[in-house]
Scaffold this motif. Structure first.
Motif, PDB file in Angstrom:
ATOM      1  N   PHE A  32       1.384  -1.013   0.305  1.00  0.00           N
ATOM      2  CA  PHE A  32       0.306  -0.045  -0.075  1.00  0.00           C
ATOM      3  C   PHE A  32       0.903   0.632  -0.045  1.00  0.00           C
ATOM      4  O   PHE A  32       1.566   1.816   0.481  1.00  0.00           O
ATOM      5  CB  PHE A  32      -1.184   0.202   1.374  1.00  0.00           C
ATOM      6  N   ILE A  33       1.005   2.610  -0.845  1.00  0.00           N
ATOM      7  CA  ILE A  33       1.134   3.874  -0.779  1.00  0.00           C
ATOM      8  C   ILE A  33       0.077   4.389  -0.221  1.00  0.00           C
ATOM      9  O   ILE A  33      -0.839   4.454  -0.766  1.00  0.00           O
ATOM     10  CB  ILE A  33       1.341   4.032  -1.819  1.00  0.00           C
ATOM     11  N   LEU A  34       0.693   5.377   1.498  1.00  0.00           N
ATOM     12  CA  LEU A  34      -0.187   5.497   1.914  1.00  0.00           C
ATOM     13  C   LEU A  34       0.205   7.293   2.097  1.00  0.00           C
ATOM     14  O   LEU A  34       1.175   7.451   2.330  1.00  0.00           O
ATOM     15  CB  LEU A  34      -0.590   5.057   2.788  1.00  0.00           C
ATOM     16  N   PRO A  35      -0.999   7.996   2.453  1.00  0.00           N
ATOM     17  CA  PRO A  35      -0.942   9.140   2.399  1.00  0.00           C
ATOM     18  C   PRO A  35       0.157   9.401   3.954  1.00  0.00           C
ATOM     19  O   PRO A  35      -0.088   8.781   4.836  1.00  0.00           O
ATOM     20  CB  PRO A  35      -1.769   9.884   3.186  1.00  0.00           C
ATOM     21  N   GLY A  36       1.235  10.498   3.194  1.00  0.00           N
ATOM     22  CA  GLY A  36       2.429  10.529   4.732  1.00  0.00           C
ATOM     23  C   GLY A  36       3.042   9.604   4.958  1.00  0.00           C
ATOM     24  O   GLY A  36       3.877   9.678   5.934  1.00  0.00           O
ATOM     25  N   ALA A  37       2.632   8.674   4.018  1.00  0.00           N
ATOM     26  CA  ALA A  37       4.245   7.695   4.010  1.00  0.00           C
ATOM     27  C   ALA A  37       3.840   6.996   5.692  1.00  0.00           C
ATOM     28  O   ALA A  37       5.045   6.270   6.190  1.00  0.00           O
ATOM     29  CB  ALA A  37       5.753   7.713   3.697  1.00  0.00           C
ATOM     30  N   ALA A  38       2.451   7.041   6.087  1.00  0.00           N
ATOM     31  CA  ALA A  38       2.508   6.540   7.737  1.00  0.00           C
ATOM     32  C   ALA A  38       1.022   5.360   7.781  1.00  0.00           C
ATOM     33  O   ALA A  38       0.894   4.995   6.385  1.00  0.00           O
ATOM     34  CB  ALA A  38       1.737   7.800   8.087  1.00  0.00           C
ATOM     35  N   SER A  39       1.235   4.752   8.617  1.00  0.00           N
ATOM     36  CA  SER A  39       0.370   3.470   8.868  1.00  0.00           C
ATOM     37  C   SER A  39      -0.821   4.176   8.748  1.00  0.00           C
ATOM     38  O   SER A  39      -0.970   4.863   9.005  1.00  0.00           O
ATOM     39  CB  SER A  39       0.846   2.564   9.692  1.00  0.00           C
ATOM     40  N   LEU A  40      -2.821   3.235   8.642  1.00  0.00           N
ATOM     41  CA  LEU A  40      -3.515   3.519   8.395  1.00  0.00           C
ATOM     42  C   LEU A  40      -3.807   2.765   9.285  1.00  0.00           C
ATOM     43  O   LEU A  40      -3.618   1.082   8.821  1.00  0.00           O
ATOM     44  CB  LEU A  40      -4.007   3.153   6.851  1.00  0.00           C
ATOM     45  N   THR A  41      -4.840   2.598  10.062  1.00  0.00           N
ATOM     46  CA  THR A  41      -4.857   2.428  11.408  1.00  0.00           C
ATOM     47  C   THR A  41      -7.298   1.650  11.119  1.00  0.00           C
ATOM     48  O   THR A  41      -7.610   3.113  10.841  1.00  0.00           O
ATOM     49  CB  THR A  41      -4.804   2.473  12.444  1.00  0.00           C
ATOM     50  N   LEU A  42      -7.740   0.671  10.949  1.00  0.00           N
ATOM     51  CA  LEU A  42      -9.298   1.256  10.525  1.00  0.00           C
ATOM     52  C   LEU A  42      -9.699   0.519  12.000  1.00  0.00           C
ATOM     53  O   LEU A  42      -9.691  -0.918  12.416  1.00  0.00           O
ATOM     54  CB  LEU A  42      -9.307   0.146  10.074  1.00  0.00           C
ATOM     55  N   SER A  43     -10.389   1.746  12.939  1.00  0.00           N
ATOM     56  CA  SER A  43     -10.991   0.434  13.998  1.00  0.00           C
ATOM     57  C   SER A  43     -12.066   0.305  13.918  1.00  0.00           C
ATOM     58  O   SER A  43     -13.009  -0.123  12.472  1.00  0.00           O
ATOM     59  CB  SER A  43     -10.949   2.122  15.146  1.00  0.00           C
TER      60      SER A  43
END
Length: 65
Positions: A32-43
């Motif tokens: 995944f290429i994510l915004p801000g090169a940060a992990s994405l957490t789905l609650s």
């Protein structure tokens, strides 16, 4: 994966789901290429929509609700 293929992930459980930016433990086509090169957490009860980009062979985030 096909050009423009969509991936919709809905967290229907109680635990978080974490998508890592450019994780080296995944094959290229599953990264995944994510915004801000940060992990994405789905609650719990959150949804993410990704689109596959064949140029970079990565999934890109379209929306996080």
């Amino acid at each position: 994966h096909g050009d423009g293929e969509l991936l919709i992930v809905a967290n229907v459980g109680a635990n978080d789901i974490v998508f890592s930016h450019e994780s080296g433990s995944s094959t290229a086509g599953n990264r995944f290429i994510l915004p801000g090169a940060a992990s994405l957490t789905l609650s719990a009860n959150e949804t993410a929509i990704f689109i596959y980009d064949p140029t970079t062979t990565r999934w890109r985030l379209l929306s996080n609700i």
